[in-house]
Design an enzyme around this catalytic site. Structure first.
Site, PDB file in Angstrom:
ATOM      1  N   CYS A   2       0.817  -1.218   0.000  1.00 48.01           N
ATOM      2  CA  CYS A   2       0.000   0.000   0.000  1.00 48.01           C
ATOM      3  C   CYS A   2       0.853   1.272   0.000  1.00 48.01           C
ATOM      4  O   CYS A   2       1.986   1.271   0.466  1.00 48.01           O
ATOM      5  CB  CYS A   2      -0.871   0.027   1.241  1.00 48.01           C
ATOM      6  SG  CYS A   2      -1.796  -1.486   1.481  1.00 48.01           S
ATOM      7  N   ARG A  27       4.081   0.940  -7.034  1.00 43.72           N
ATOM      8  CA  ARG A  27       4.029  -0.107  -6.018  1.00 43.72           C
ATOM      9  C   ARG A  27       2.931  -1.116  -6.313  1.00 43.72           C
ATOM     10  O   ARG A  27       2.944  -2.223  -5.788  1.00 43.72           O
ATOM     11  CB  ARG A  27       3.755   0.509  -4.641  1.00 43.72           C
ATOM     12  CG  ARG A  27       4.848   1.430  -4.153  1.00 43.72           C
ATOM     13  CD  ARG A  27       4.364   2.264  -3.007  1.00 43.72           C
ATOM     14  NE  ARG A  27       4.210   1.482  -1.794  1.00 43.72           N
ATOM     15  CZ  ARG A  27       5.096   1.464  -0.806  1.00 43.72           C
ATOM     16  NH1 ARG A  27       6.182   2.167  -0.889  1.00 43.72           N
ATOM     17  NH2 ARG A  27       4.896   0.745   0.270  1.00 43.72           N
ATOM     18  N   TRP A  74      -3.366  -2.310  -1.513  1.00 40.74           N
ATOM     19  CA  TRP A  74      -3.102  -3.586  -2.169  1.00 40.74           C
ATOM     20  C   TRP A  74      -3.735  -4.622  -1.245  1.00 40.74           C
ATOM     21  O   TRP A  74      -3.226  -4.905  -0.169  1.00 40.74           O
ATOM     22  CB  TRP A  74      -1.594  -3.788  -2.302  1.00 40.74           C
ATOM     23  CG  TRP A  74      -1.215  -4.838  -3.288  1.00 40.74           C
ATOM     24  CD1 TRP A  74      -1.153  -4.712  -4.639  1.00 40.74           C
ATOM     25  CD2 TRP A  74      -0.823  -6.173  -2.994  1.00 40.74           C
ATOM     26  NE1 TRP A  74      -0.753  -5.902  -5.205  1.00 40.74           N
ATOM     27  CE2 TRP A  74      -0.544  -6.801  -4.229  1.00 40.74           C
ATOM     28  CE3 TRP A  74      -0.684  -6.911  -1.824  1.00 40.74           C
ATOM     29  CZ2 TRP A  74      -0.133  -8.136  -4.316  1.00 40.74           C
ATOM     30  CZ3 TRP A  74      -0.270  -8.235  -1.923  1.00 40.74           C
ATOM     31  CH2 TRP A  74      -0.004  -8.829  -3.152  1.00 40.74           C
ATOM     32  N   ASN A 100      -0.892   0.777   6.599  1.00 43.40           N
ATOM     33  CA  ASN A 100      -0.078  -0.174   5.834  1.00 43.40           C
ATOM     34  C   ASN A 100       0.231  -1.344   6.741  1.00 43.40           C
ATOM     35  O   ASN A 100       0.523  -1.119   7.913  1.00 43.40           O
ATOM     36  CB  ASN A 100       1.275   0.455   5.467  1.00 43.40           C
ATOM     37  CG  ASN A 100       1.281   0.971   4.064  1.00 43.40           C
ATOM     38  OD1 ASN A 100       0.261   0.945   3.399  1.00 43.40           O
ATOM     39  ND2 ASN A 100       2.424   1.461   3.637  1.00 43.40           N
ATOM     40  N   GLY A 101       0.254  -2.552   6.203  1.00 39.86           N
ATOM     41  CA  GLY A 101       0.642  -3.713   7.006  1.00 39.86           C
ATOM     42  C   GLY A 101      -0.561  -4.504   7.448  1.00 39.86           C
ATOM     43  O   GLY A 101      -1.641  -4.388   6.864  1.00 39.86           O
ATOM     44  N   GLU A 481      17.288 -22.183  -8.827  1.00 41.14           N
ATOM     45  CA  GLU A 481      16.768 -20.825  -8.818  1.00 41.14           C
ATOM     46  C   GLU A 481      17.908 -19.819  -9.012  1.00 41.14           C
ATOM     47  O   GLU A 481      17.764 -18.836  -9.744  1.00 41.14           O
ATOM     48  CB  GLU A 481      16.004 -20.569  -7.504  1.00 41.14           C
ATOM     49  CG  GLU A 481      15.488 -19.170  -7.300  1.00 41.14           C
ATOM     50  CD  GLU A 481      14.579 -18.646  -8.417  1.00 41.14           C
ATOM     51  OE1 GLU A 481      14.143 -19.419  -9.278  1.00 41.14           O
ATOM     52  OE2 GLU A 481      14.345 -17.424  -8.423  1.00 41.14           O
ATOM     53  N   LYS A 485      18.255 -17.025 -12.158  1.00 41.31           N
ATOM     54  CA  LYS A 485      18.480 -15.578 -11.986  1.00 41.31           C
ATOM     55  C   LYS A 485      19.631 -15.118 -12.872  1.00 41.31           C
ATOM     56  O   LYS A 485      19.542 -14.104 -13.543  1.00 41.31           O
ATOM     57  CB  LYS A 485      18.804 -15.220 -10.514  1.00 41.31           C
ATOM     58  CG  LYS A 485      17.694 -15.367  -9.519  1.00 41.31           C
ATOM     59  CD  LYS A 485      16.548 -14.410  -9.691  1.00 41.31           C
ATOM     60  CE  LYS A 485      15.477 -14.869 -10.591  1.00 41.31           C
ATOM     61  NZ  LYS A 485      14.378 -15.639 -10.262  1.00 41.31           N
ATOM     62  N   GLU A 488      18.705 -15.260 -16.690  1.00 45.85           N
ATOM     63  CA  GLU A 488      17.664 -14.348 -17.196  1.00 45.85           C
ATOM     64  C   GLU A 488      18.075 -12.875 -17.149  1.00 45.85           C
ATOM     65  O   GLU A 488      17.639 -12.103 -17.987  1.00 45.85           O
ATOM     66  CB  GLU A 488      16.306 -14.576 -16.531  1.00 45.85           C
ATOM     67  CG  GLU A 488      16.206 -14.194 -15.091  1.00 45.85           C
ATOM     68  CD  GLU A 488      14.847 -14.494 -14.478  1.00 45.85           C
ATOM     69  OE1 GLU A 488      13.822 -14.395 -15.166  1.00 45.85           O
ATOM     70  OE2 GLU A 488      14.819 -14.831 -13.280  1.00 45.85           O
ATOM     71  N   HIS A 504      28.874 -37.657 -14.062  1.00 46.14           N
ATOM     72  CA  HIS A 504      28.125 -38.478 -15.024  1.00 46.14           C
ATOM     73  C   HIS A 504      27.978 -37.775 -16.369  1.00 46.14           C
ATOM     74  O   HIS A 504      27.147 -38.161 -17.181  1.00 46.14           O
ATOM     75  CB  HIS A 504      26.754 -38.847 -14.444  1.00 46.14           C
ATOM     76  CG  HIS A 504      26.869 -39.630 -13.178  1.00 46.14           C
ATOM     77  ND1 HIS A 504      27.283 -40.945 -13.149  1.00 46.14           N
ATOM     78  CD2 HIS A 504      26.700 -39.272 -11.884  1.00 46.14           C
ATOM     79  CE1 HIS A 504      27.341 -41.372 -11.898  1.00 46.14           C
ATOM     80  NE2 HIS A 504      26.986 -40.360 -11.104  1.00 46.14           N
ATOM     81  N   LYS A 604       6.678 -10.001 -17.212  1.00 46.43           N
ATOM     82  CA  LYS A 604       6.394 -10.282 -15.803  1.00 46.43           C
ATOM     83  C   LYS A 604       5.299 -11.334 -15.635  1.00 46.43           C
ATOM     84  O   LYS A 604       5.393 -12.210 -14.817  1.00 46.43           O
ATOM     85  CB  LYS A 604       6.003  -8.982 -15.093  1.00 46.43           C
ATOM     86  CG  LYS A 604       5.834  -9.134 -13.601  1.00 46.43           C
ATOM     87  CD  LYS A 604       7.163  -9.425 -12.919  1.00 46.43           C
ATOM     88  CE  LYS A 604       7.015  -9.841 -11.472  1.00 46.43           C
ATOM     89  NZ  LYS A 604       8.152 -10.675 -11.043  1.00 46.43           N
TER      90      LYS A 604
HETATM   91  C1  F6R Z   1      11.748 -15.819 -13.135  1.00 45.18           C
HETATM   92  C2  F6R Z   1      10.328 -15.603 -13.155  1.00 45.18           C
HETATM   93  C3  F6R Z   1       9.484 -16.573 -13.893  1.00 45.18           C
HETATM   94  C4  F6R Z   1       8.154 -16.799 -13.147  1.00 45.18           C
HETATM   95  C5  F6R Z   1       7.234 -17.683 -13.997  1.00 45.18           C
HETATM   96  C6  F6R Z   1       5.953 -18.000 -13.272  1.00 45.18           C
HETATM   97  O1  F6R Z   1      12.433 -14.859 -12.392  1.00 45.18           O
HETATM   98  O2  F6R Z   1       9.829 -14.643 -12.611  1.00 45.18           O
HETATM   99  O3  F6R Z   1      10.159 -17.767 -14.091  1.00 45.18           O
HETATM  100  O4  F6R Z   1       8.431 -17.412 -11.932  1.00 45.18           O
HETATM  101  O5  F6R Z   1       6.935 -17.030 -15.197  1.00 45.18           O
HETATM  102  O6  F6R Z   1       5.253 -16.827 -13.001  1.00 45.18           O
HETATM  103  P1  F6R Z   1       4.118 -16.783 -11.915  1.00 45.18           P
HETATM  104  O7  F6R Z   1       4.766 -17.046 -10.594  1.00 45.18           O
HETATM  105  O8  F6R Z   1       3.538 -15.426 -12.024  1.00 45.18           O
HETATM  106  O9  F6R Z   1       3.141 -17.873 -12.250  1.00 45.18           O
END
Ligand code: F6R
Length: 609
Positions: A2, A27, A74, A100-101, A481, A485, A488, A504, A604
């Site tokens: 928020c 935000r 939010w 907020n919170g 993971e 990062k 990407e 292997h 995103k």
């Molecule tokens: C990587 C990333 C993507 C998402 C994937 C799933 O940093 O953000 O791999 O994790 O596209 O997205 P959501 O979680 O929105 O289903």
């Protein structure tokens, strides 16, 4: 999360706070509202949806006021509706508050208040806080004193901003955990949840400490501790340009979100664990359903899939509950065998990922129980799952997911502990787990202090042609993971494997230019990981180890060592290891001049299959 804004002074306060809300739009929010003084009463206007909706309602006729507070919400408690939007009044409509919170004990307080005859118009915890303040605001008690007393009755991580028509010359604010910044002007003063909202009006700001109360008039600003003692104000002069300040002073949203992780860890647990170490996940199936579940299938994409792997690790190693993890995009085509007693868990930050949504719909057709672990309230996956646990990570703007991952893994741990409680799984000490989980925010803060050392390492390895990410147990899942990062955002090819797999085949790729990053946070398999490291080094490869603070030998074995704080559980150690991995990828990408928040080819929210 928020946004908060407030202004008192000679300008038109309605215009100022509306502009401040606009500056907090990045935000993410789903509704907004304003309270302003009109004669002897407080006028409140609020609307679900975009700020433009609020603008239409607000500016139908010109409004002029010298004091206003405003909020973009939010949603957490109650959906994004006009009624649930802030500000909220107390029971006498003398006070308006924004917040907020999360107020964790809001249900218990609400029950008390309802028994005394209070009536509520919204489903929010905020309105409950407003009524608690209303109760304390009696018999000539100043607003700040009422706020101080009321805060002692509220539990959780929150910030509050209040105004009253009986004290029309002041804004009062309480900072408990969520950030609040005061802006100091000449004959005017203001506040906001984030610095960018203040910059067009003042560059002199004061960031309130936790558990303090601020009182703003147009000519003065005072801050007090929770016992009412005055605290000296040392303003900070802000030089940032407005655009960069929208990222809260961070160069990129990704870095800002990495830094938000301690706060996110607090948000995830807020209201879900109590002082006696009991996990409460209300609304997530009845207890008898949990005792029936014989198997779990976790379905997700990308980072959320990696969080799912951590979920499997927890469920199988701690609960002995058989668990599989599927890529959403593959799930439907594998004609999966689904036990009628199974539970399908869908993990998604956006709640809109098309493959995950399609897999969810298949499970629903097959009448399998479905549970979402989702960040965005009101999203399709959240709506369509039988039940949903929200990760409460706040809006994630950077395309590369960081804080959502941490929140998803934390939710898996809480869910696992909840199942352990309900199924009475022998040998799982829920209380001990909970006390370690409650330390995670502080430990994540410690991990962030490693940034300077990580930048030095990033400078040394930024030109590597290939990077291996390796580990055993939970470290192997975090390695996946970490690798995602790096590829990407820094566009560096990666190979990610359980460390034991190297011999292997993948070992053939090792050269003196290749870097291997080993997760070594699990002391029970550390010797074996060190053996794998030696195999890499014997082929001229260089190794960076992430280990725990108690490890005294790793510096001799690895070329670079990062030490993170140690918890009692390997699962939590591995989770903490993601913080230095995120920072390392971020700094390599930055040093290589990559576009960090919007990496090439990526979006995103992935709403196509
Ligand atoms: C990587 C990333 C993507 C998402 C994937 C799933 O940093 O953000 O791999 O994790 O596209 O997205 P959501 O979680 O929105 O289903």
């Amino acid at each position: 999360m928020c946004g908060i804004a407030g202004y008192i002074g000679p300008k038109n306060a309605v215009d100022v706070v509306f502009d401040q809300l606009k500056r907090l739009e990045y935000r993410g929010y789903d509704s907004a509202g304003i309270a302003y003084l009109q004669g002897d009463h407080i006028e409140v206007t609020k609307r679900a949806g975009k700020l433009s909706e609020l603008g239409k309602a607000l500016f139908e006729t010109p409004k002029i006021a010298q004091l206003a507070i405003a909020h973009s919400r939010w949603a957490t408690h109650g959906g994004p509706t006009n009624e649930n939007a802030h500000p909220h009044y107390d029971q006498f409509e003398r006070v308006a508050i924004i917040h907020n919170g999360i107020i964790e004990n809001y249900l218990e307080l609400k029950q008390e208040l309802v028994a005394k005859g209070h009536k509520f118009k919204s489903q929010t915890d905020t309105e409950v806080a407003a009524h608690v303040i209303g109760e304390e605001y009696a018999n000539g008690v100043p607003l700040e004193e009422a706020a101080r007393k009321a805060s002692k009755r509220l539990r959780g991580a929150f910030s509050l901003v209040l105004m009253s028509h009986t004290e029309p010359d002041k804004i009062v604010c309480v900072r408990n955990a969520s950030p609040l910044v005061l802006g100091l002007g000449n004959g005017e003063n203001m506040l906001a949840s984030d610095i960018p909202a203040l910059l067009p009006y003042t560059r002199e700001v004061f960031i309130m400490d936790e558990n303090t109360i601020g009182v703003l008039t147009k000519d003065s600003v005072h801050v007090y501790d929770s016992d009412g003692r005055s605290i000296p104000i040392k303003p900070m002069h802000i030089e940032w340009d407005v655009a960069s300040a929208e990222r809260g002073g961070f160069e990129h949203f990704m870095l800002k979100e990495i830094y938000e992780q301690p706060q996110v860890m607090r948000q995830v647990t807020a209201g879900r664990v109590d002082d006696s170490g009991v996990v409460r996940l209300e609304g997530v199936f009845n207890e008898n359903v949990w005792t029936e579940i014989d198997r779990v299938n976790i379905i997700a994409c990308g980072t959320a899939y990696h969080a799912g792997l951590m979920g499997k690790h927890f469920f199988e190693s701690t609960l002995r509950l058989p668990t599989d993890v599927y890529f959403s995009s593959e799930f439907r085509y594998g004609n999966p065998v689904l036990s009628p007693k199974s539970l399908a868990i869908f993990v998604s930050q956006s709640g809109e990922t098309a493959d995950t949504l399609a897999a969810l719909r298949l499970c629903k057709e097959r009448r399998i129980r479905t549970l979402g672990i989702v960040n965005v309230i009101g999203s399709s996956i959240a709506r369509e799952c039988d039940r949903t646990i929200f990760t409460q990570a706040g809006p994630e703007i950077s395309v590369a997911s960081t804080k959502a991952y941490t929140a998803q893994v934390m939710v898996f741990a809480l869910l696992g502990l909840y199942i352990a409680q309900v199924q009475e799984v022998p040998g799982v000490r829920v209380e001990e787990w909970v006390s370690e989980i409650m330390r995670m925010d502080a430990l994540a803060e410690e991990c962030l202090t490693l940034e300077t050392d990580i930048i030095k390492m990033a400078e040394e390895i930024k030109d590597m042609p290939l990077c291996f990410f390796l580990g055993r147990g939970a470290d192997a899942f975090v390695a996946m993971e970490g690798a995602l990062k790096l590829k990407e955002i820094a566009y560096i090819p990666t190979q990610e494997y359980p460390a034991g797999e190297m011999k292997h085949g993948p070992l053939a790729l090792i050269t003196d230019k290749v870097i291997s990053i080993f997760g070594c946070t699990d002391s029970t398999v550390r010797d074996k990981v060190v053996s794998n490291m030696k195999e890499v080094q014997a082929r001229a490869g260089k190794c960076l180890a992430i280990t725990t603070s108690d490890d005294t030998l790793m510096e001799q074995a690895a070329d670079w060592t990062i030490k993170i704080p140690k918890t009692k559980y390997d699962f939590l150690n591995a989770l903490l290891a993601i913080v230095p991995l995120q920072l390392l990828s971020y700094h390599i990408a930055r040093l290589n001049g990559c576009e960090i928040d919007q990496p090439r080819n990526l979006a995103k929210s992935v709403t196509v299959e």
